[in-house]
Motif scaffolding. Sequence first.
Motif, PDB file in Angstrom:
ATOM      1  N   THR A   1      29.853  52.772  87.511  1.00 29.10           N
ATOM      2  CA  THR A   1      31.006  52.493  88.357  1.00 29.10           C
ATOM      3  C   THR A   1      32.067  53.541  88.078  1.00 29.10           C
ATOM      4  O   THR A   1      32.329  53.876  86.917  1.00 29.10           O
ATOM      5  CB  THR A   1      31.584  51.089  88.081  1.00 29.10           C
TER       6      THR A   1
ATOM      7  N   ASN B   1      29.626  43.436  80.220  1.00 25.46           N
ATOM      8  CA  ASN B   1      28.997  44.488  81.022  1.00 25.46           C
ATOM      9  C   ASN B   1      29.480  45.844  80.534  1.00 25.46           C
ATOM     10  O   ASN B   1      30.691  46.055  80.379  1.00 25.46           O
ATOM     11  CB  ASN B   1      29.353  44.333  82.504  1.00 25.46           C
TER      12      ASN B   1
ATOM     13  N   ASN C   1      29.498  49.832  81.362  1.00 23.06           N
ATOM     14  CA  ASN C   1      29.269  50.879  82.353  1.00 23.06           C
ATOM     15  C   ASN C   1      28.360  51.947  81.737  1.00 23.06           C
ATOM     16  O   ASN C   1      28.329  52.114  80.519  1.00 23.06           O
ATOM     17  CB  ASN C   1      30.606  51.498  82.777  1.00 23.06           C
TER      18      ASN C   1
ATOM     19  N   ASP D   1      23.378  49.934  82.691  1.00 18.90           N
ATOM     20  CA  ASP D   1      22.493  49.474  83.763  1.00 18.90           C
ATOM     21  C   ASP D   1      22.956  49.943  85.137  1.00 18.90           C
ATOM     22  O   ASP D   1      22.214  49.828  86.117  1.00 18.90           O
ATOM     23  CB  ASP D   1      22.417  47.950  83.761  1.00 18.90           C
ATOM     24  N   TYR D   2      24.162  50.411  85.223  1.00 18.22           N
ATOM     25  CA  TYR D   2      24.750  50.872  86.485  1.00 18.22           C
ATOM     26  C   TYR D   2      25.871  51.844  86.152  1.00 18.22           C
ATOM     27  O   TYR D   2      26.215  52.017  84.967  1.00 18.22           O
ATOM     28  CB  TYR D   2      25.287  49.689  87.307  1.00 18.22           C
TER      29      TYR D   2
ATOM     30  N   LYS E   1      30.147  51.952  93.111  1.00 14.26           N
ATOM     31  CA  LYS E   1      29.152  51.522  92.134  1.00 14.26           C
ATOM     32  C   LYS E   1      27.789  52.049  92.552  1.00 14.26           C
ATOM     33  O   LYS E   1      27.391  51.919  93.701  1.00 14.26           O
ATOM     34  CB  LYS E   1      29.106  49.992  92.050  1.00 14.26           C
TER      35      LYS E   1
ATOM     36  N   ASP F   1      24.003  51.424  91.605  1.00 13.79           N
ATOM     37  CA  ASP F   1      23.138  50.476  90.911  1.00 13.79           C
ATOM     38  C   ASP F   1      21.712  50.667  91.403  1.00 13.79           C
ATOM     39  O   ASP F   1      21.417  50.425  92.576  1.00 13.79           O
ATOM     40  CB  ASP F   1      23.623  49.047  91.187  1.00 13.79           C
ATOM     41  N   GLN F   2      20.838  51.150  90.542  1.00 10.97           N
ATOM     42  CA  GLN F   2      19.423  51.388  90.833  1.00 10.97           C
ATOM     43  C   GLN F   2      19.244  52.298  92.051  1.00 10.97           C
ATOM     44  O   GLN F   2      18.442  52.028  92.941  1.00 10.97           O
ATOM     45  CB  GLN F   2      18.697  50.056  91.023  1.00 10.97           C
TER      46      GLN F   2
END
Length: 165
Positions: free
Chosen positions: A54, A46, A48, A51-52, A80, A82-83
């Motif tokens: 944090t 993942n 950072n 897609d998001y 976080k 996210d979208q």
Amino acid sequence: MLFRYSILFTLLLSGLSSFAQTVYPKITGYFGILHPIVTVSKDETNVNFRDYYTVGFPTGINIWKNEKIGFSFEIVPNIKDDQGTSKVTNIVFHPGVLIGLGNGYTFAGRAAFESSGRYGITPIFNKTIIKSSNSSYFIAVPLPLRFGDDHPATFTLGFQFGIAF
């Protein structure tokens, strides 16, 4: 006679001022901003910012026994986004040992206990980049290793900067 007393007084003051600079235990507080860059597990990687987003806010107290060794307690709330939805996703309780390496470098070896149920260790390499009489600014590279909560082990590379006072 007055000259001798003035010399003695000057020596006493200079001795006291140098003594005041080396009084231990020394207690400092700090606040920072932490950006995890990449987290790797056996199942996925993942990143950072892709897609998001944090971000963590490490806040803590350091108690230095001497210039080489100390204890630190840190709390890190993580947020976080996210979208378009943001929330606090985790709080890390981070006690640990501090080792002064000299030239503004410090190693922090921390235990990690997360409100999400995960646990682990976090070695951190820290460098003071600007030091003044009232505060100092630092950068750090945390390397969290986490286990538990029915998830595979993860390793994260992060970047942190902050102010100590």
